[in-house]
Design a protein around this motif. Structure first.
Motif, PDB file in Angstrom:
ATOM      1  N   TYR A   1       0.839  -1.197   0.000  1.00  0.00           N
ATOM      2  CA  TYR A   1       0.000   0.000   0.000  1.00  0.00           C
ATOM      3  C   TYR A   1       0.874   1.247   0.000  1.00  0.00           C
ATOM      4  O   TYR A   1       1.884   1.299   0.678  1.00  0.00           O
ATOM      5  N   GLN A   2       0.490   2.219  -0.768  1.00  0.00           N
ATOM      6  CA  GLN A   2       1.203   3.490  -0.747  1.00  0.00           C
ATOM      7  C   GLN A   2       0.268   4.565  -0.227  1.00  0.00           C
ATOM      8  O   GLN A   2      -0.912   4.569  -0.564  1.00  0.00           O
ATOM      9  N   PRO A   3       0.774   5.485   0.605  1.00  0.00           N
ATOM     10  CA  PRO A   3      -0.092   6.515   1.172  1.00  0.00           C
ATOM     11  C   PRO A   3      -0.665   7.423   0.094  1.00  0.00           C
ATOM     12  O   PRO A   3      -0.037   7.652  -0.928  1.00  0.00           O
ATOM     13  N   VAL A   4      -1.858   7.929   0.347  1.00  0.00           N
ATOM     14  CA  VAL A   4      -2.548   8.775  -0.615  1.00  0.00           C
ATOM     15  C   VAL A   4      -2.866  10.123   0.026  1.00  0.00           C
ATOM     16  O   VAL A   4      -3.336  10.171   1.160  1.00  0.00           O
ATOM     17  N   GLY A   5      -2.621  11.207  -0.686  1.00  0.00           N
ATOM     18  CA  GLY A   5      -2.987  12.532  -0.192  1.00  0.00           C
ATOM     19  C   GLY A   5      -1.895  13.121   0.689  1.00  0.00           C
ATOM     20  O   GLY A   5      -1.088  12.401   1.275  1.00  0.00           O
ATOM     21  N   LYS A   6      -1.929  14.456   0.805  1.00  0.00           N
ATOM     22  CA  LYS A   6      -0.860  15.176   1.485  1.00  0.00           C
ATOM     23  C   LYS A   6      -0.735  14.753   2.949  1.00  0.00           C
ATOM     24  O   LYS A   6       0.358  14.525   3.448  1.00  0.00           O
ATOM     25  N   ASP A   7      -1.868  14.643   3.639  1.00  0.00           N
ATOM     26  CA  ASP A   7      -1.833  14.324   5.067  1.00  0.00           C
ATOM     27  C   ASP A   7      -1.226  12.949   5.314  1.00  0.00           C
ATOM     28  O   ASP A   7      -0.363  12.771   6.166  1.00  0.00           O
ATOM     29  N   GLU A   8      -1.707  11.973   4.537  1.00  0.00           N
ATOM     30  CA  GLU A   8      -1.234  10.612   4.774  1.00  0.00           C
ATOM     31  C   GLU A   8       0.237  10.467   4.388  1.00  0.00           C
ATOM     32  O   GLU A   8       1.020   9.829   5.099  1.00  0.00           O
ATOM     33  N   ILE A   9       0.629  11.093   3.281  1.00  0.00           N
ATOM     34  CA  ILE A   9       2.033  11.022   2.863  1.00  0.00           C
ATOM     35  C   ILE A   9       2.926  11.660   3.930  1.00  0.00           C
ATOM     36  O   ILE A   9       3.979  11.145   4.274  1.00  0.00           O
ATOM     37  N   GLY A  10       2.468  12.790   4.479  1.00  0.00           N
ATOM     38  CA  GLY A  10       3.225  13.460   5.537  1.00  0.00           C
ATOM     39  C   GLY A  10       3.362  12.595   6.767  1.00  0.00           C
ATOM     40  O   GLY A  10       4.450  12.468   7.339  1.00  0.00           O
ATOM     41  N   LEU A  11       2.256  11.972   7.173  1.00  0.00           N
ATOM     42  CA  LEU A  11       2.299  11.103   8.359  1.00  0.00           C
ATOM     43  C   LEU A  11       3.250   9.929   8.138  1.00  0.00           C
ATOM     44  O   LEU A  11       4.006   9.556   9.025  1.00  0.00           O
ATOM     45  N   TRP A  12       3.204   9.370   6.950  1.00  0.00           N
ATOM     46  CA  TRP A  12       4.054   8.216   6.654  1.00  0.00           C
ATOM     47  C   TRP A  12       5.527   8.599   6.678  1.00  0.00           C
ATOM     48  O   TRP A  12       6.365   7.835   7.126  1.00  0.00           O
ATOM     49  N   GLN A  13       5.831   9.785   6.167  1.00  0.00           N
ATOM     50  CA  GLN A  13       7.236  10.169   6.157  1.00  0.00           C
ATOM     51  C   GLN A  13       7.782  10.264   7.582  1.00  0.00           C
ATOM     52  O   GLN A  13       8.856   9.774   7.889  1.00  0.00           O
ATOM     53  N   ARG A  14       7.003  10.911   8.467  1.00  0.00           N
ATOM     54  CA  ARG A  14       7.418  11.007   9.867  1.00  0.00           C
ATOM     55  C   ARG A  14       7.526   9.621  10.480  1.00  0.00           C
ATOM     56  O   ARG A  14       8.411   9.327  11.271  1.00  0.00           O
ATOM     57  N   ASP A  15       6.590   8.781  10.083  1.00  0.00           N
ATOM     58  CA  ASP A  15       6.547   7.436  10.638  1.00  0.00           C
ATOM     59  C   ASP A  15       7.750   6.616  10.168  1.00  0.00           C
ATOM     60  O   ASP A  15       8.351   5.877  10.951  1.00  0.00           O
ATOM     61  N   ASP A  16       8.102   6.765   8.883  1.00  0.00           N
ATOM     62  CA  ASP A  16       9.280   6.059   8.357  1.00  0.00           C
ATOM     63  C   ASP A  16      10.518   6.478   9.140  1.00  0.00           C
ATOM     64  O   ASP A  16      11.360   5.661   9.491  1.00  0.00           O
ATOM     65  N   GLU A  17      10.582   7.770   9.416  1.00  0.00           N
ATOM     66  CA  GLU A  17      11.731   8.287  10.144  1.00  0.00           C
ATOM     67  C   GLU A  17      11.747   7.756  11.575  1.00  0.00           C
ATOM     68  O   GLU A  17      12.787   7.336  12.092  1.00  0.00           O
ATOM     69  N   ALA A  18      10.568   7.764  12.202  1.00  0.00           N
ATOM     70  CA  ALA A  18      10.470   7.243  13.564  1.00  0.00           C
ATOM     71  C   ALA A  18      10.888   5.778  13.593  1.00  0.00           C
ATOM     72  O   ALA A  18      11.537   5.323  14.538  1.00  0.00           O
TER      73      ALA A  18
END
Lengths: 412, 247
Positions: free
Chosen positions: A46-63
């Protein structure tokens, strides 16, 4: 100012929850006896969709990158693989494939699954769950949050709620500036926060229901989910009783509670579990085997919580369910010796003795026994026991101190 | 007349930062006895800057923005390389890390973050100085250290100093700006829009001492574009020992 608290706190704040402007959001009727149909598993990654979800995923990947290198992580490849295996048993191979499991060394019980598919299990959970099915119930619940994208919904709700309140506060100041005194702002604030937490609880209810659905369609016993909550309540009960406190309220819903009360969860889980599945396997033996190498450390972390009643309950529950082993007797000896009343020392001496009877090479049991004997005034046996400890563990960190204790005359 | 007054008030608040009185706080410090000349042609190990960019909603919730963060990361790194060359030092990027090395860096990263927080709270705010940092007439002295364990950091053998950088930006959304305007014009309440916090610190890789640190809660320069990032990095490195004044 420049807050450097980068990692886990950020996640915690996002894993918080939502608003209720959307009363239409996914809500599960608390009284239902039918589990929801399972969503089809994802096709591919699954790939994130939309600005909010993409942003959350990036922070999450980093975490997740920070987590993987964190000192808080329990580096236990076999146990981690086992957790992943139990998740797969619960939710099915096609669902679990993309998930990365991590064990966080923390004696409290908790688990979480963040938007990008990071599963965090706190090590304290292993002492509360007694078999694969109970562990699976918790993992399935977290996977339910993940599959329903609860973090994203919660984040969006929190954001709209805060913005609504910010506008309302400014407008109410304006209103009072123009002489309009009866602002309803305070009531509105209560409504918004109340709704946010209500929404959290509904998300939890939904995840509970999904978790039991997974178990129902797995080969594990779904009744274990309710069992887990019973254990958790019993532990809190014992903890409060030993401290002389009132029995905890497992029914009431506090205004700011973000989870439903434990008793409600136990009842709902029991009702949703497929009756015909009650005789399925729990996976107790495999669970105990996977846990065995880590049990002493997990127990040691639990002891440091300084919760006599709760810890004693957990040790006894494990002993009664799976039979008493040397690590369990030893941990109970430590628990009593550390509380240290004269009567506790007498009990501790007994527990250490049982541990040594089962495992005569358990050096730390000789240490505990010797120290308990010394403090009980049994100087001669104490010297003998402590000497045995030093024979078994000559390189012990406290070897010099123990040697001094053996040579001292003992009458303080 | 009334209207003119409101605008005057608005201009006053918009024109100045709302964060905190600028005079109450110091922004940068250098370890006593640390000589500027010592820093010419030294090798500086730079750990990947920690950069976060998001937007601030009307209510203050920060929504992480992946695209802005990615851009800011690249912009800040190239601005950093560019300015370091002007400073006359060799910049070494931290090597790719695995297992124990990665864990060690993670731990020191967290340690530096904790020390940076303490410096900001207990050193830069003068009235907050801790008794242990004041005894023996050390009141005005900047004395913080990560300890000699930094020598074991991967890459430390080939460098003299390590530079840690943290940047956290939240740009006010349209909703936030609108609310800010209504708040000041309608209700007379000042309100900030956006937050731009960051710090940079230089650590001696032999002693572990923090030899220089700079922190700010309202920095200028839009990190989302290359020119803005150059301005931001210049502000971040303001007071960097050995910096040329027109750098």
């Amino acid at each position: 100012m420049a807050k450097a608290c980068k990692r886990p706190t950020w996640f915690a704040s996002v894993a918080l929850p939502v608003l209720a402007l959307a009363a239409s959001s996914p809500v599960v009727a608390a009284r239902t006896t039918i589990t929801p149909p399972l969503a089809p598993p994802y096709a591919g990654a699954y790939q994130p969709v939309g600005k909010d979800e993409i942003g959350l995923w990036q922070r999450d990947d980093e975490a997740e990158k920070h987590l993987a290198a964190s000192a808080q992580l329990l580096v236990a490849p076999a146990l981690t693989a086992y957790v992943h295996h139990v998740l797969c048993e619960t939710v099915g191979e096609d669902r679990c494939k993309g998930v990365r499991a991590y064990i966080v060394r923390d004696p409290m019980y908790n688990a979480s699954m963040s938007p990008n598919g990071t599963l965090r299990v706190w090590s304290g959970l292993f002492l509360r769950a007694h078999n694969e099915a109970e562990l699976g119930a918790v993992l399935g619940h977290e996977f339910g949050h993940f599959e329903k994208r609860h973090t994203l919904a919660a984040f969006k709700g929190e954001r709209s709620g805060q913005s609504l309140l910010a506008w309302a506060s400014v407008l109410s100041i304006m209103a009072s500036n123009y002489g309009y005194r009866d602002s309803h702002f305070d009531q509105m604030r209560v409504d918004v926060y109340g709704n946010l937490r209500h929404f959290d609880r509904d998300q939890e209810r939904e995840a509970d229901a999904i978790g039991v659905s997974y178990l129902n369609s797995s080969s594990l016993r779904p009744q274990a989910a309710a069992q887990f909550w019973q254990t958790v309540m019993a532990e809190q009960d014992r903890s409060a009783a030993v401290r002389g406190l009132k029995r905890p309220d497992f029914r009431g819903v506090a205004f700011f509670a973000d989870h439903p009360p434990d008793e409600e969860r136990a009842e709902t889980d029991a009702r949703l579990a497929l009756p015909s599945a009650a005789n399925r396997e729990d996976g107790t033996a495999a669970y105990r085997q996977a846990l065995a190498p880590w049990l002493p450390q997990l127990l040691n972390d639990q002891l440091k919580l300084n919760d006599f009643g709760g810890t004693d309950y957990l040790i006894q529950a494990m002993g009664d369910a799976d039979g008493w082993s040397a690590p369990l007797y030893f941990a109970r000896g430590e628990l009593y010796r550390l509380r240290g009343n004269p009567r506790d020392l007498t009990s501790a001496i007994d527990f250490y003795g049982q541990a040594i009877a089962l495992d005569p090479k358990l050096a730390d049991a000789y240490r505990g026994l010797g120290l308990a004997q010394m403090r009980s005034g049994l100087v001669a046996p104490a010297r003998e026991t402590l000497s045995r400890y030093l024979v078994l563990q000559p390189q012990a960190r406290d070897a010099a101190m123990i040697a001094t204790l053996i040579q001292s005359d003992g009458d303080r | 007349m009334n209207r003119t007054f409101a605008w005057a008030v608005a201009a006053l608040f918009f024109g100045t930062s709302m964060a905190m009185p600028a005079t109450a706080q110091e922004r940068s410090a250098v370890k006593q006895g640390f000589e500027i000349s010592r820093l010419t042609s030294k090798r500086i190990l730079v750990f990947a800057p920690e950069v976060h960019v998001g937007s601030q909603s009307a209510g203050g919730t920060v929504t992480p923005n992946a695209d802005w963060t990615e851009r800011a990361r690249n912009n800040i790194q190239s601005a950093l390389a560019q300015q370091q060359q002007q400073l006359g030092n060799a910049v070494i990027a931290a090597p790719e890390l695995y297992n124990d090395d990665a864990r060690r860096v993670e731990e020191y990263d967290a340690l530096f973050a904790a020390i940076a927080d303490s410096v900001i709270e207990y050193q830069f705010v003068k009235g907050n100085r801790l008794p242990t940092k004041k005894y023996d007439n050390k009141e005005g002295v900047f004395d913080w250290s990560l300890g000699q364990g930094v020598r074991d950091l991967p890459g430390a053998k080939d460098a003299d100093y390590a530079l840690f950088i943290f940047d956290d930006d939240a740009y006010g959304s349209t909703g936030r700006k609108l609310l800010q305007a209504v708040a000041i014009l309608g209700a007379g309440v000042p309100m900030t829009s956006g937050s731009h916090r960051g710090y940079a610190g230089l650590v001696d890789l032999h002693s572990g001492d923090v030899v220089w640190m700079n922190a700010d809660s309202q920095m200028g320069g839009d990190v989302r574009d290359p020119d803005g990032a150059v301005k931001r990095v210049r502000e971040m490195l303001a007071g960097f020992p050995g910096a040329r004044t027109n750098g």
